[in-house]
Design a protein around this motif. Structure first.
Motif, mmCIF file in Angstrom:
data_model
loop_
_atom_site.group_PDB
_atom_site.id
_atom_site.type_symbol
_atom_site.label_atom_id
_atom_site.label_comp_id
_atom_site.label_asym_id
_atom_site.label_seq_id
_atom_site.Cartn_x
_atom_site.Cartn_y
_atom_site.Cartn_z
ATOM 1 N N VAL A 28 0.838 -1.200 0.000
ATOM 2 C CA VAL A 28 0.000 0.000 0.000
ATOM 3 C C VAL A 28 0.872 1.249 0.000
ATOM 4 O O VAL A 28 0.601 2.217 -0.727
ATOM 5 C CB VAL A 28 -0.956 0.002 1.210
ATOM 6 N N ALA A 29 1.936 1.249 0.783
ATOM 7 C CA ALA A 29 2.843 2.400 0.827
ATOM 8 C C ALA A 29 3.493 2.629 -0.535
ATOM 9 O O ALA A 29 3.592 3.774 -1.006
ATOM 10 C CB ALA A 29 3.915 2.187 1.895
ATOM 11 N N LEU A 31 2.316 1.670 -3.471
ATOM 12 C CA LEU A 31 1.261 2.106 -4.390
ATOM 13 C C LEU A 31 0.920 3.577 -4.167
ATOM 14 O O LEU A 31 0.706 4.325 -5.128
ATOM 15 C CB LEU A 31 0.022 1.236 -4.207
ATOM 16 N N ASP A 32 0.851 4.005 -2.914
ATOM 17 C CA ASP A 32 0.562 5.405 -2.613
ATOM 18 C C ASP A 32 1.640 6.324 -3.173
ATOM 19 O O ASP A 32 1.350 7.424 -3.660
ATOM 20 C CB ASP A 32 0.453 5.615 -1.103
ATOM 21 N N GLU A 33 2.884 5.886 -3.107
ATOM 22 C CA GLU A 33 4.004 6.715 -3.541
ATOM 23 C C GLU A 33 4.166 6.742 -5.061
ATOM 24 O O GLU A 33 4.474 7.787 -5.640
ATOM 25 C CB GLU A 33 5.308 6.202 -2.915
ATOM 26 N N ILE A 73 -7.279 -1.216 2.074
ATOM 27 C CA ILE A 73 -7.728 0.174 2.200
ATOM 28 C C ILE A 73 -9.231 0.246 2.444
ATOM 29 O O ILE A 73 -9.715 1.204 3.057
ATOM 30 C CB ILE A 73 -7.313 1.042 0.995
ATOM 31 N N GLU A 76 -10.196 0.876 5.882
ATOM 32 C CA GLU A 76 -10.138 2.241 6.406
ATOM 33 C C GLU A 76 -11.503 2.930 6.370
ATOM 34 O O GLU A 76 -11.679 3.991 6.975
ATOM 35 C CB GLU A 76 -9.137 3.073 5.601
ATOM 36 N N THR A 99 -11.556 7.457 1.191
ATOM 37 C CA THR A 99 -10.519 6.424 1.157
ATOM 38 C C THR A 99 -9.962 6.256 -0.251
ATOM 39 O O THR A 99 -8.742 6.169 -0.443
ATOM 40 C CB THR A 99 -11.093 5.090 1.664
ATOM 41 N N ARG A 102 -7.671 9.123 -0.997
ATOM 42 C CA ARG A 102 -6.391 9.051 -0.285
ATOM 43 C C ARG A 102 -5.431 8.082 -0.972
ATOM 44 O O ARG A 102 -4.213 8.186 -0.819
ATOM 45 C CB ARG A 102 -6.595 8.589 1.167
ATOM 46 N N HIS A 103 -5.997 7.150 -1.715
ATOM 47 C CA HIS A 103 -5.205 6.135 -2.418
ATOM 48 C C HIS A 103 -5.609 6.158 -3.896
ATOM 49 O O HIS A 103 -6.333 5.267 -4.359
ATOM 50 C CB HIS A 103 -5.459 4.755 -1.821
ATOM 51 N N TRP A 105 -4.455 5.323 -6.685
ATOM 52 C CA TRP A 105 -4.212 4.126 -7.491
ATOM 53 C C TRP A 105 -5.398 3.167 -7.449
ATOM 54 O O TRP A 105 -5.601 2.369 -8.373
ATOM 55 C CB TRP A 105 -2.957 3.398 -7.000
ATOM 56 N N SER A 106 -6.180 3.253 -6.367
ATOM 57 C CA SER A 106 -7.264 2.292 -6.180
ATOM 58 C C SER A 106 -8.367 2.432 -7.223
ATOM 59 O O SER A 106 -9.032 1.448 -7.555
ATOM 60 C CB SER A 106 -7.862 2.431 -4.779
#
Length: 215
Positions: A28-29, A31-33, A73, A76, A99, A102-103, A105-106
């Motif tokens: 997840v980290a 993917l977020d970056e 995610i 969350e 959510t 915040r992400h 990529w999702s």
């Protein structure tokens, strides 16, 4: 995605040197970056400071990692407390949208089968809340699908426009769109649109309730 889903396979015993939870958190980290395009099993193994063989003990493919990260995610998304059905649905969908944003990529993965416990739990809550409100038969999945499509579509559109809106000169032949279509408050637009949907749904439930009472 032709192989069996990660959710349908028996879970392997955890190895002390690496846990599935740690793999998912690091995925997840990453993917977020950097986004889904940059996720590879090799890069994930490097971030975890482990070998690919150890990583493959827990997850077979990149698709496994994406499915696990997407469900993580969803965990969350707050589950609303008891209350009026409209308030519960609004709170659930607002948390769902937040959510996804915040992400970012999702939003590109929402066509994947969502069979993980977090996604299923939130979907179950939505269906149960609507059923308790009076939706039944074909109306129940139609209402749930309409709401889910609205929140995912809203998040997808907003995430896609983070790169910048079209310049005014590009819309000179589309005056209404130029005036109203692009420069708006996303939160307000989402809240208003959700209100329109819920107004119509509430009206339908009321009509059906009165109709059945008359019978």
């Amino acid at each position: 995605m032709g192989s069996e889903s990660v959710w349908l396979r028996p879970r392997k015993q955890e190895r002390q040197t690496l846990t599935l939870g740690r793999i998912v958190a690091e995925a997840v980290a990453l993917l977020d970056e950097e986004g889904a395009a940059r996720l590879t099993m090799r890069r994930l193994a490097e971030r975890l400071d482990t070998g690919s063989t150890t990583l493959y003990w827990h997850v077979r493919t990149k698709d496994d990692v994406l499915d696990l990260a997407l469900d993580a995610i969803f965990g969350e998304v707050p589950v609303p407390r008891p209350g009026p059905w409209r308030a519960q649905v609004s709170e659930l969908l607002a948390g769902w949208r937040a959510t996804l944003l915040r992400h970012p990529w999702s939003v590109g993965l929402l066509d994947r089968p969502m069979m993980g416990p977090n996604a299923l739990g939130r979907t179950e809550f939505l269906y149960a809340t609507l059923a308790a409100a009076g939706f039944s038969g074909a109306d129940l999945p139609a209402a749930a699908h309409s709401l889910a499509t609205f929140v995912t579509g809203s998040a997808t559109t907003q995430a896609g426009e983070r790169g910048g809106a079209a310049p005014p000169e590009h819309l000179r032949d589309h005056p209404t769109l130029a005036e109203h279509g692009l420069d708006h408050d996303w939160d307000d637009t989402f809240t208003r649109g959700l209100g329109y949907l819920l107004d119509g749904m509430a009206s339908r439930v009321t009509r059906h309730s009165h109709g059945s009472g008359q019978g």
